[in-house]
Each structure stands twice: as structure tokens, then as C-alpha cells.
Design an enzyme around this catalytic site. Structure first.
Site, PDB file in Angstrom:
ATOM      1  N   ASP A  47       0.813  -1.417   0.035  1.00 14.90           N
ATOM      2  CA  ASP A  47       0.080  -0.022   0.028  1.00 14.90           C
ATOM      3  C   ASP A  47       0.978   1.269   0.012  1.00 14.90           C
ATOM      4  O   ASP A  47       2.043   1.208   0.366  1.00 14.90           O
ATOM      5  CB  ASP A  47      -0.653   0.106   1.002  1.00 14.90           C
TER       6      ASP A  47
ATOM      7  N   CYS B 136      -8.119   1.243  -1.731  1.00 16.89           N
ATOM      8  CA  CYS B 136      -7.459  -0.201  -1.310  1.00 16.89           C
ATOM      9  C   CYS B 136      -8.506  -1.371  -1.664  1.00 16.89           C
ATOM     10  O   CYS B 136      -8.013  -2.231  -2.489  1.00 16.89           O
ATOM     11  CB  CYS B 136      -7.037  -0.389  -0.011  1.00 16.89           C
TER      12      CYS B 136
ATOM     13  N   LYS C 243      -2.650  -7.860   5.496  1.00 19.24           N
ATOM     14  CA  LYS C 243      -3.859  -6.976   5.379  1.00 19.24           C
ATOM     15  C   LYS C 243      -4.874  -7.421   4.506  1.00 19.24           C
ATOM     16  O   LYS C 243      -4.377  -8.082   3.380  1.00 19.24           O
ATOM     17  CB  LYS C 243      -3.348  -5.561   4.951  1.00 19.24           C
TER      18      LYS C 243
ATOM     19  N   HIS D  81      -8.594  -6.415   4.159  1.00 19.36           N
ATOM     20  CA  HIS D  81      -9.657  -5.390   3.804  1.00 19.36           C
ATOM     21  C   HIS D  81     -10.720  -5.756   2.817  1.00 19.36           C
ATOM     22  O   HIS D  81     -10.984  -4.950   2.036  1.00 19.36           O
ATOM     23  CB  HIS D  81      -8.886  -4.077   3.535  1.00 19.36           C
TER      24      HIS D  81
END
Length: 123
Positions: A19, A59, A112, A114
Site C-alpha cells: 500500500d 484499497c 492486510k 480489507h
């Protein structure tokens, strides 16, 4: 790619998703050291990401597209939420993990997510 499989062996595959890799993003070194220790480890061992491509500036929609090859409007993941988007990625969609598993690979998600739900729901 087909030459990788000529011997009948499957090569190891590691996909790293990062990211905050905007080309205009310039973090001071102290920020990297304090907040991005794994990125520092990669940089210190000669791995730097210099080309960035995404289908969405957010994202969750971007991750959903990368994992399913479908646009956000198709996956339903059109916004980013923390820790989950408003609409979770449908687990019945074919994704990278299920494709790799069908080819005989062991696939795992780490880090991550998400995308709503649990990574284990997606292969």
C-alpha cells in the site's frame, strides 16, 4: 510462463501487495523505520517497488480486482472501509487462491485483508 512448467514441476509463487506506493509519496526514512519495518527489510535486501499499477485509487476495490480479475462494479466492492468495506468480496467468486489450488498449489493469505469476511473463506 509455459516454459516454467515444462519439467512438470510447479515453481514457487509469492505475490507481494503493498500500500501507499504513490510515486509522489515521499516518507522520511524515520517514518519507514518506525511504521514500515517489513518494507525496510525488503529495501535493505535490494527489493524496491518502482512501478505501480492499480484499477482503483481505493484499497479494497483494487485488491478485489487483483484477486478476482473483475472490476469493482462486478465484485460489489466499490469502497474502502476499515477494517472492512461496506460490501464484502463474495466468496463464491473465482480468485487467485482457488485458481492456484486447482493447479495443485497450497495457497495462503497473510497480512492486510480489507475485503470483508475471513481470508480462509476465499481459498
Amino acid at each position: 510462463v509455459s516454459q516454467l512448467f515444462e519439467s512438470g514441476k510447479r515453481p514457487n509463487v509469492l505475490l507481494i501487495i503493498t500500500d501507499q506506493e504513490r510515486s509522489l509519496q515521499h516518507w522520511p526514512r524515520s517514518f519507514y523505520e518506525e511504521n514500515l519495518p517489513n518494507m525496510c527489510r525488503l529495501l535493505n535486501h535490494g527489493l524496491e517497488f518502482t512501478n505501480y499499477f492499480t484499477n482503483s485509487c481505493m484499497c479494497s476495490p483494487s485488491r478485489a480486482t487483483l484477486l478476482t480479475s473483475q472490476f469493482p462494479v462486478q465484485t460489489g466492492v466499490t469502497t474502502t472501509g476499515s477494517p472492512e468495506p461496506r460490501t464484502k468480496l463474495p466468496s463464491e467468486l473465482t480468485n487467485l487462491a482457488t485458481v492456484f489450488q486447482q493447479a495443485g498449489y497450497h495457497a495462503e493469505w497473510h497480512g492486510k485483508w480489507h475485503l470483508g469476511g475471513k481470508p480462509s473463506d476465499y481459498g
